[in-house]
Design an enzyme around this catalytic site. Structure first.
Site, mmCIF file in Angstrom:
data_model
loop_
_atom_site.group_PDB
_atom_site.id
_atom_site.type_symbol
_atom_site.label_atom_id
_atom_site.label_comp_id
_atom_site.label_asym_id
_atom_site.label_seq_id
_atom_site.Cartn_x
_atom_site.Cartn_y
_atom_site.Cartn_z
ATOM 1 C CG LEU A 46 77.866 0.169 64.889
ATOM 2 C CD1 LEU A 46 79.283 0.236 65.455
ATOM 3 C CD2 LEU A 46 77.671 1.313 63.887
ATOM 4 C CG ASP B 144 74.342 9.223 62.643
ATOM 5 O OD1 ASP B 144 75.044 8.655 63.491
ATOM 6 O OD2 ASP B 144 74.760 10.127 61.903
ATOM 7 C CE1 TYR C 200 79.076 6.130 55.085
ATOM 8 C CE2 TYR C 200 80.136 8.235 55.422
ATOM 9 C CZ TYR C 200 80.206 6.860 55.331
ATOM 10 O OH TYR C 200 81.417 6.234 55.488
ATOM 11 C CB SER C 201 73.347 10.800 58.413
ATOM 12 O OG SER C 201 73.675 9.815 59.353
ATOM 13 N NE ARG D 189 80.216 12.973 58.071
ATOM 14 C CZ ARG D 189 81.528 13.150 58.090
ATOM 15 N NH1 ARG D 189 82.194 13.302 56.947
ATOM 16 N NH2 ARG D 189 82.190 13.197 59.236
ATOM 17 C CG ASP D 190 75.729 13.962 58.448
ATOM 18 O OD1 ASP D 190 75.853 12.936 57.767
ATOM 19 O OD2 ASP D 190 76.456 14.241 59.420
ATOM 20 C CD GLU E 254 80.006 13.346 62.152
ATOM 21 O OE1 GLU E 254 80.417 12.678 61.189
ATOM 22 O OE2 GLU E 254 79.794 12.857 63.284
#
Length: 493
Positions: A44, A47, A106-107, A167-168, A222
């Site tokens: 999978l 982003d 993560y992003s 996050r991000d 997000e």
């Protein structure tokens, strides 16, 4: 197959070569592998991350769980390009291999600092009690082409008043100061964007929330992005938890923007209404950068979280959109396919004539991967229809109602269906009468640019291999169409 927690957090270092080879072979058997969209080798993708121009090349990354079509422990997969048309894969750039990103890289975003390419991202760490602690981390590209992580986070955990959903980071430089915006959730379970700044890119301080009119707009925001464009300030973000309203907010999660004026001292923004970036079924988590010519370019994730897709059975899911150039026109973002993509055009076929009632077939050509430009030269109908990827049992239906200026994408007969949220159609009302469609059709996706990028509709579709035809018809009256079709058959990814 039921994915357990242990299965989702199994890392590539634990996977034998022959096991991963079997995954590659299974993915390769999928009938819906794309020809010209970026897609994962297995597993999978989600982003787009770290999108930046550096030393004559574009660097683009995406979130990746390699072992199946589920959200598990995330890696960053790395691609480079000279022109944003042809990409070279480099494999894993960031792995979840430290205490601070032990449960996923993560992003985040990319930025050039003192001549070096830096990636700023959220490290996901879980305690023994499964408590999430988000850390903001930095990795720097070295002379060998490897990304070396700083030993310590630049931001440790959420600020007081916010939950673990923090996050991000998107980072930029302005007038001697580095800034970062991040998506966050307050303790009252409302979403927002928080702002940090630094003078040296090492020591960061929390300064403000971004102040907008949307103080209670979903439970989490997000993937924020901020940039200046055509003398406007633009903020992109993805609010979760917005209820559908008419044609708006029909997907499980939304992606959109605010345009206005940002006070850089207080981070108060005066702006218009939140507007969705894409009116199709499958678009989320976009990221932008400035290209070598100063244009603002966007990639989006052609997918959605918490949604099942037919490719899941082949242990892969999702792709990225083609790159889009952004401009601000009449107070709204306009998205156009990157002009450099015209270099992908192959053999051209044209046809023109009148479509009338009773399913008149206008032109003979067929295909599954192409760019199609439809010019509407005369329209005396109340409603007309264009069907793509047509077989005896399938078609992807485009509907335009002239009186309402309403354009509708109907994928109810497009083949195998995704897990549907709020039905099988998406509609948008245009600002002006429909004059042109520019459509990019791949093996399992469609991107529709309406009126030179006034609106865009992006969706995954999963037709059978024999669904290749095109036909037109009207409800009443006649329409004079001109069709220009360019083959995109050269497989790249």
């Amino acid at each position: 197959m039921e994915w357990t927690r242990d299965m989702r957090y199994r890392k590539m270092a634990e996977v034998a070569d022959d096991e991963y080879l079997q995954l590659l072979e299974q993915t390769d058997k999928s009938p819906w592998r794309q020809h010209f969209h970026i897609q994962p080798p297995t597993g999978l993708m989600n982003d787009p991350n770290g999108f930046v121009y550096y030393n004559g090349e574009y660097h683009l990354f995406y979130q990746w769980f390699p072992l199946g079509a589920v959200h598990g422990v995330k890696y960053w997969y790395h691609l480079t390009s000279k022109d944003l048309v042809t990409f070279t894969p480099h494999g894993i750039a960031l792995a979840p291999d430290t205490e601070y990103d032990s449960h996923g890289a993560y992003s985040g975003s990319g930025i050039v600092v003192d001549g070096e390419l830096n990636l700023v991202y959220t490290g996901n760490h879980r305690t023994a009690d499964w408590e999430r602690i988000p850390y903001q981390l930095v990795a720097v590209l070295d002379a060998k082409g490897d990304f070396i992580k700083r030993e310590q986070p630049i931001i440790r955990g959420p600020e007081e008043g916010y939950t673990e959903h923090f996050r991000d980071p998107k980072v930029w430089y302005d007038n001697g100061i580095y800034y970062a915006v991040m998506g966050a959730q307050r303790h009252d379970e409302t979403g927002t964007i928080v702002v940090y700044r630094s003078k040296n890119f090492k020591d960061w301080e929390f300064i403000f929330e971004l102040k907008t009119a949307y103080t209670n707009f979903g439970y989490m925001w997000e993937c924020p992005d901020y940039f200046e464009l055509d003398d406007h300030d633009v903020v992109l973000f993805c609010p979760q938890g917005i209820e559908a309203s008419g044609d708006q907010f029909q997907n499980i999660y939304q992606s959109g923007y605010l345009i206005g004026s940002l006070n850089k001292s207080t981070f108060e923004m005066t702006h218009g209404e939140f507007t969705e970036l894409d009116n199709g079924f499958d678009f989320y988590a976009p990221q932008t950068t400035v290209d070598k010519d100063g244009r603002r370019i966007l990639f989006g994730w052609m997918g959605l979280p918490d949604t099942d897709y037919p490719t899941d059975q082949y242990n892969w899911a999702h792709c990225l959109t083609i790159p889009r150039e952004l401009t601000v026109e009449d107070g709204r973002l306009r998205q156009r396919p990157l002009k450099a993509w015209e270099s992908r055009r192959g053999e051209v076929e044209t046809a023109e004539g009148y479509a009338m009632k009773h399913n008149i077939k206008l032109h003979p050509y067929e295909g599954s991967c192409y760019e199609l430009i439809v010019d509407i030269l005369e329209n005396e109908s109340t409603e007309f229809y264009i069907e793509l990827r047509v077989s005896k049992k399938e078609s992807t239906l485009l509907i335009y109602n002239k009186q309402e200026r309403r354009f509708t994408l109907d994928r109810s007969e497009s083949g195998q269906l995704c897990q549907e949220v709020n039905g099988t159609t998406r509609s948008v009302v245009l600002d002006s009468d429909l004059k042109q469609l520019q459509i990019f059709m791949d093996e399992s996706s469609i991107e529709i640019f309406l009126n030179d990028g006034e609106r865009v509709m992006t969706s995954r579709i999963f037709p059978s291999d024999d669904a290749r035809g095109i036909r037109t018809s009207t409800e009443s009256g006649q329409v004079y169409f001109k069709f220009t079709k360019y083959d995109f058959q050269e497989k790249q990814y």
